[in-house]
Design a protein around this motif. Sequence first.
Motif, PDB file in Angstrom:
ATOM      1  N   MET A   1      93.979 -22.129  22.720  1.00 11.81           N
ATOM      2  CA  MET A   1      92.755 -22.879  22.990  1.00 11.81           C
ATOM      3  C   MET A   1      92.750 -23.536  24.363  1.00 11.81           C
ATOM      4  N   VAL A   2      93.907 -23.559  25.029  1.00  9.23           N
ATOM      5  CA  VAL A   2      94.035 -24.198  26.339  1.00  9.23           C
ATOM      6  C   VAL A   2      94.560 -23.153  27.324  1.00  9.23           C
ATOM      7  N   ALA A   3      93.767 -22.833  28.331  1.00 10.59           N
ATOM      8  CA  ALA A   3      94.157 -21.815  29.313  1.00 10.59           C
ATOM      9  C   ALA A   3      94.300 -22.456  30.688  1.00 10.59           C
ATOM     10  N   VAL A   4      95.308 -22.005  31.422  1.00  9.04           N
ATOM     11  CA  VAL A   4      95.632 -22.600  32.717  1.00  9.04           C
ATOM     12  C   VAL A   4      95.615 -21.536  33.793  1.00  9.04           C
ATOM     13  N   GLN A   5      94.889 -21.805  34.872  1.00 10.31           N
ATOM     14  CA  GLN A   5      94.987 -20.968  36.065  1.00 10.31           C
ATOM     15  C   GLN A   5      95.749 -21.745  37.128  1.00 10.31           C
ATOM     16  N   PRO A   6      97.017 -21.363  37.392  1.00 11.36           N
ATOM     17  CA  PRO A   6      97.786 -22.066  38.422  1.00 11.36           C
ATOM     18  C   PRO A   6      97.322 -21.669  39.811  1.00 11.36           C
ATOM     19  N   GLN A   7      97.831 -22.387  40.817  1.00  7.31           N
ATOM     20  CA  GLN A   7      97.486 -22.034  42.193  1.00  7.31           C
ATOM     21  C   GLN A   7      98.015 -20.648  42.548  1.00  7.31           C
ATOM     22  N   GLU A   8      99.197 -20.306  42.043  1.00 10.40           N
ATOM     23  CA  GLU A   8      99.789 -19.016  42.340  1.00 10.40           C
ATOM     24  C   GLU A   8     100.458 -18.477  41.078  1.00 10.40           C
ATOM     25  N   ALA A   9     100.391 -17.156  40.889  1.00 12.75           N
ATOM     26  CA  ALA A   9     101.070 -16.500  39.775  1.00 12.75           C
ATOM     27  C   ALA A   9     101.239 -15.037  40.140  1.00 12.75           C
ATOM     28  N   THR A  10     102.229 -14.396  39.541  1.00 10.94           N
ATOM     29  CA  THR A  10     102.509 -12.995  39.817  1.00 10.94           C
ATOM     30  C   THR A  10     102.048 -12.142  38.644  1.00 10.94           C
ATOM     31  N   LEU A  11     101.184 -11.165  38.929  1.00  8.11           N
ATOM     32  CA  LEU A  11     100.729 -10.225  37.915  1.00  8.11           C
ATOM     33  C   LEU A  11     101.444  -8.888  38.136  1.00  8.11           C
ATOM     34  N   PHE A  12     101.316  -7.986  37.177  1.00  6.38           N
ATOM     35  CA  PHE A  12     102.004  -6.701  37.274  1.00  6.38           C
ATOM     36  C   PHE A  12     101.345  -5.839  38.360  1.00  6.38           C
ATOM     37  N   PRO A  13     102.064  -5.547  39.429  1.00  3.78           N
ATOM     38  CA  PRO A  13     101.429  -4.899  40.585  1.00  3.78           C
ATOM     39  C   PRO A  13     100.951  -3.477  40.326  1.00  3.78           C
ATOM     40  N   GLN A  14     101.578  -2.753  39.393  1.00  3.88           N
ATOM     41  CA  GLN A  14     101.224  -1.348  39.174  1.00  3.88           C
ATOM     42  C   GLN A  14     100.035  -1.172  38.230  1.00  3.88           C
ATOM     43  N   LEU A  15      99.686  -2.211  37.482  1.00  2.00           N
ATOM     44  CA  LEU A  15      98.534  -2.114  36.592  1.00  2.00           C
ATOM     45  C   LEU A  15      97.242  -2.176  37.403  1.00  2.00           C
ATOM     46  N   THR A  16      96.179  -1.620  36.850  1.00  2.00           N
ATOM     47  CA  THR A  16      94.872  -1.775  37.473  1.00  2.00           C
ATOM     48  C   THR A  16      94.288  -3.125  37.054  1.00  2.00           C
ATOM     49  N   VAL A  17      93.198  -3.473  37.706  1.00  2.00           N
ATOM     50  CA  VAL A  17      92.511  -4.720  37.362  1.00  2.00           C
ATOM     51  C   VAL A  17      92.089  -4.703  35.893  1.00  2.00           C
ATOM     52  N   ARG A  18      91.473  -3.606  35.453  1.00  2.00           N
ATOM     53  CA  ARG A  18      91.011  -3.517  34.063  1.00  2.00           C
ATOM     54  C   ARG A  18      92.188  -3.549  33.090  1.00  2.00           C
ATOM     55  N   GLU A  19      93.265  -2.825  33.395  1.00  2.00           N
ATOM     56  CA  GLU A  19      94.438  -2.824  32.516  1.00  2.00           C
ATOM     57  C   GLU A  19      95.042  -4.218  32.395  1.00  2.00           C
ATOM     58  N   THR A  20      95.021  -4.970  33.489  1.00  2.00           N
ATOM     59  CA  THR A  20      95.563  -6.330  33.462  1.00  2.00           C
ATOM     60  C   THR A  20      94.768  -7.217  32.509  1.00  2.00           C
ATOM     61  N   VAL A  21      93.444  -7.153  32.620  1.00  2.62           N
ATOM     62  CA  VAL A  21      92.614  -7.978  31.742  1.00  2.62           C
ATOM     63  C   VAL A  21      92.729  -7.502  30.290  1.00  2.62           C
ATOM     64  N   GLN A  22      92.838  -6.184  30.080  1.00  2.00           N
ATOM     65  CA  GLN A  22      93.031  -5.652  28.727  1.00  2.00           C
ATOM     66  C   GLN A  22      94.339  -6.154  28.121  1.00  2.00           C
ATOM     67  N   LEU A  23      95.379  -6.204  28.937  1.00  4.24           N
ATOM     68  CA  LEU A  23      96.667  -6.706  28.458  1.00  4.24           C
ATOM     69  C   LEU A  23      96.555  -8.148  27.988  1.00  4.24           C
ATOM     70  N   TRP A  24      95.922  -8.983  28.810  1.00  6.45           N
ATOM     71  CA  TRP A  24      95.781 -10.394  28.424  1.00  6.45           C
ATOM     72  C   TRP A  24      94.864 -10.541  27.201  1.00  6.45           C
ATOM     73  N   ALA A  25      93.853  -9.700  27.124  1.00  6.94           N
ATOM     74  CA  ALA A  25      92.956  -9.758  25.965  1.00  6.94           C
ATOM     75  C   ALA A  25      93.712  -9.463  24.679  1.00  6.94           C
ATOM     76  N   SER A  26      94.727  -8.607  24.765  1.00  2.00           N
ATOM     77  CA  SER A  26      95.485  -8.238  23.570  1.00  2.00           C
ATOM     78  C   SER A  26      96.293  -9.396  22.998  1.00  2.00           C
ATOM     79  N   PHE A  27      96.467 -10.453  23.767  1.00  2.00           N
ATOM     80  CA  PHE A  27      97.216 -11.606  23.290  1.00  2.00           C
ATOM     81  C   PHE A  27      96.377 -12.507  22.375  1.00  2.00           C
ATOM     82  N   TYR A  28      95.079 -12.245  22.302  1.00  2.00           N
ATOM     83  CA  TYR A  28      94.166 -13.117  21.558  1.00  2.00           C
ATOM     84  C   TYR A  28      93.509 -12.352  20.414  1.00  2.00           C
ATOM     85  N   GLU A  29      93.389 -13.005  19.278  1.00  2.00           N
ATOM     86  CA  GLU A  29      92.684 -12.405  18.148  1.00  2.00           C
ATOM     87  C   GLU A  29      91.198 -12.267  18.449  1.00  2.00           C
TER      88      GLU A  29
END
Length: 324
Positions: free
Chosen positions: A84-112
Amino acid sequence: MEREEHGPAVATVHEVFKQYGSRTVLDRVSFRILPGEVFGLLGPNGAGKTTLLECLTGLRRPTAGSLDVLGHDPSTADSAWRQMVAVQPQEATLFPQLTVRETVQLWASFYEDHDDIDDVLDRVGLLEEGHQRVKALSGGQARRLLLAVTIIGRPRVLVLDEPAAGLDPQAKEHLWGVIRTHGAAGGTVLLTTHDMNEAAELCDRVAVLVAGRIAACDTPSRLVAELAHTSTVTFTASADADLTEISALPGVTTVESAADSEGRIAVQVRTTAGDQTLRRIAADQHLLAANLGISKGGLDAVFRSLAGDKPSHEGKSEQQKAEH
C-alpha cells in the motif's frame, strides 16, 4: 485545495528524534498527512529529509518518538502494508537488459491488483518507448520508468524523493499529471522537492525542515502570506542615475543594477516595504524611473527566510501547530 486538518490521518509523525552517535539528525519532528493530500517536505541539503523518509517507509527506526502510516508502525509493518506504500527514490538500478514494458510487467507481477500497464506507460510518457531496453534510456526516461514501477501497484501512499530532478519540461508535466491524478483518485502523496514552483503548484500543505526541525508547516498560500515579507521593485533609469537615496529608504535590503540594451540601467530593489518603496521611487523627480513594477515574495522567499536562519528552540511551537 484546503482540507479539514482535524480528521483521521494517513500518516502521523509525533516527536520523532533520530540521532547518529552524538549528531542529531531529526529533533522532535511532528506533523500529520491527510487522506488525498499532496504533502510537500522542503528543506536545504542536510536538513534530515531523507532520514525522515526512511523512517516513514520503515527503512530506519527513530531513536525516539512514534510514526503511524496507514495504522501501522512502518518499522514493523508486514508485506500487505508494503503493497500500500510505494517509494520512488532519487536513484535506483533497474534490469538493463529488460525492455521498458517487461520492466513494468515484472513489477506488476508483484501485486495481486495492479494498474493497466499501457495506461501507466502512457501516463508517464513512455508508451512509445515500451520496446526499448532499459540500458538505452536517457536519464530522464529512466526516472519516468522508476515512476511507472512505483505507481503500477495502485498504492494508497506514494512517496516521491526529488522526482523531478533532471527532468525536461515535458517529462515534468507528465510527473505533475501523475501526482494530480493520484490525489484526485483519493491517493496520498508525500513529496520532497527543491523546486518551489513545483511545491506551490502541487502541494496542499508543505513542511519546511531546517537542521532537523520543522520550521513551518501550512498551506503554501498561508506560508507566503505570513512569511514572505520581501518584495522586489523593478524599474529602468538613465545610466547616470544616483541610486544612493534608494538604498537609504526604509525597508530596502538590497539594490542591484545592470546596463540594458538601450543604454539605461535596469534596477532591482528588494524591500520589506514594497508599496511604500514603489511610491517613493515613482515620485522621485530626479530619478525619472520608467517601467515600474513590483512582485511579492513567493514560496521561494519563505524557503530562503526559513532556511537561511539558524533554527531556535522555539521551533517546537511550529511542530505543535503542524499536528493540529
